[in-house]
Scaffold this motif. Sequence first.
Motif, PDB file in Angstrom:
ATOM      1  N   LYS A   8       0.845  -1.190   0.000  1.00 35.69           N
ATOM      2  CA  LYS A   8       0.000   0.000   0.000  1.00 35.69           C
ATOM      3  C   LYS A   8       0.887   1.249   0.000  1.00 35.69           C
ATOM      4  CE  LYS A   8      -3.857   2.164   2.193  1.00 35.69           C
ATOM      5  NZ  LYS A   8      -4.835   2.182   3.241  1.00 35.69           N
ATOM      6  N   VAL A   9       0.628   2.144  -0.984  1.00 31.66           N
ATOM      7  CA  VAL A   9       1.421   3.375  -1.120  1.00 31.66           C
ATOM      8  C   VAL A   9       0.870   4.426  -0.172  1.00 31.66           C
ATOM      9  CG1 VAL A   9       2.199   5.154  -2.724  1.00 31.66           C
ATOM     10  CG2 VAL A   9       1.888   2.827  -3.529  1.00 31.66           C
ATOM     11  N   SER A  10       1.779   5.103   0.459  1.00 34.70           N
ATOM     12  CA  SER A  10       1.427   6.141   1.428  1.00 34.70           C
ATOM     13  C   SER A  10       0.671   7.283   0.739  1.00 34.70           C
ATOM     14  CB  SER A  10       2.705   6.677   2.062  1.00 34.70           C
ATOM     15  OG  SER A  10       2.470   7.900   2.714  1.00 34.70           O
ATOM     16  N   PRO A  11      -0.337   7.844   1.381  1.00 36.84           N
ATOM     17  CA  PRO A  11      -1.057   8.991   0.814  1.00 36.84           C
ATOM     18  C   PRO A  11      -0.130  10.184   0.570  1.00 36.84           C
ATOM     19  CG  PRO A  11      -2.266   8.120   2.688  1.00 36.84           C
ATOM     20  CD  PRO A  11      -0.968   7.389   2.628  1.00 36.84           C
ATOM     21  N   ILE A  13       2.993  10.010  -0.436  1.00 35.51           N
ATOM     22  CA  ILE A  13       3.705   9.736  -1.693  1.00 35.51           C
ATOM     23  C   ILE A  13       2.765   9.953  -2.876  1.00 35.51           C
ATOM     24  CG2 ILE A  13       4.800   7.926  -3.059  1.00 35.51           C
ATOM     25  CD1 ILE A  13       5.948   6.822  -0.451  1.00 35.51           C
ATOM     26  N   LYS A  14       1.528   9.513  -2.757  1.00 34.94           N
ATOM     27  CA  LYS A  14       0.545   9.726  -3.830  1.00 34.94           C
ATOM     28  C   LYS A  14       0.351  11.220  -4.099  1.00 34.94           C
ATOM     29  CE  LYS A  14      -2.381   5.629  -3.456  1.00 34.94           C
ATOM     30  NZ  LYS A  14      -3.740   5.142  -3.166  1.00 34.94           N
ATOM     31  N   ALA A  15       0.198  11.982  -3.028  1.00 40.20           N
ATOM     32  CA  ALA A  15       0.005  13.428  -3.172  1.00 40.20           C
ATOM     33  C   ALA A  15       1.239  14.062  -3.817  1.00 40.20           C
ATOM     34  CB  ALA A  15      -0.273  14.066  -1.820  1.00 40.20           C
ATOM     35  N   ARG A  17       3.365  12.620  -5.895  1.00 44.03           N
ATOM     36  CA  ARG A  17       3.408  12.240  -7.320  1.00 44.03           C
ATOM     37  C   ARG A  17       2.429  13.074  -8.146  1.00 44.03           C
ATOM     38  NH1 ARG A  17       3.347   5.646  -6.903  1.00 44.03           N
ATOM     39  NH2 ARG A  17       5.536   5.377  -6.286  1.00 44.03           N
ATOM     40  N   TRP A  18       1.186  13.223  -7.653  1.00 42.51           N
ATOM     41  CA  TRP A  18       0.198  14.009  -8.379  1.00 42.51           C
ATOM     42  C   TRP A  18       0.604  15.486  -8.451  1.00 42.51           C
ATOM     43  CZ3 TRP A  18      -3.288  12.344 -11.614  1.00 42.51           C
ATOM     44  CH2 TRP A  18      -3.748  11.042 -11.516  1.00 42.51           C
ATOM     45  N   SER A  19       1.167  15.974  -7.382  1.00 44.41           N
ATOM     46  CA  SER A  19       1.629  17.375  -7.376  1.00 44.41           C
ATOM     47  C   SER A  19       2.738  17.569  -8.406  1.00 44.41           C
ATOM     48  CB  SER A  19       2.147  17.767  -5.997  1.00 44.41           C
ATOM     49  OG  SER A  19       1.126  17.684  -5.043  1.00 44.41           O
TER      50      SER A  19
END
Length: 92
Positions: A8-11, A13-15, A17-19
Amino acid sequence: MASQAPVKVSPLIKAGRWSALVVGILYGSKHYNTLSAREVELREIEAKQKVIRDAQLAKERKALDREQMLYLAKETGTPIPADFDKMYPVSS
């Protein structure tokens, strides 16, 4: 071999990447607009220079045609017409 469940990818890290994706798209758009404006200016300058360059080439071509006609007339023994200077004026 048993397949393992995806990690499970950390929120955070997701934020991140999207940023990074959004910032990259915005930067690319701004950079494209800057380069596009610069290219328009260069094309305008080249268009003006092309007119001057074409006129110079036409003048040189005309002078070369005159020289070649005189050379051919001399080599073949053909008399030069009286209106030759009107048809092929001496370029200054």
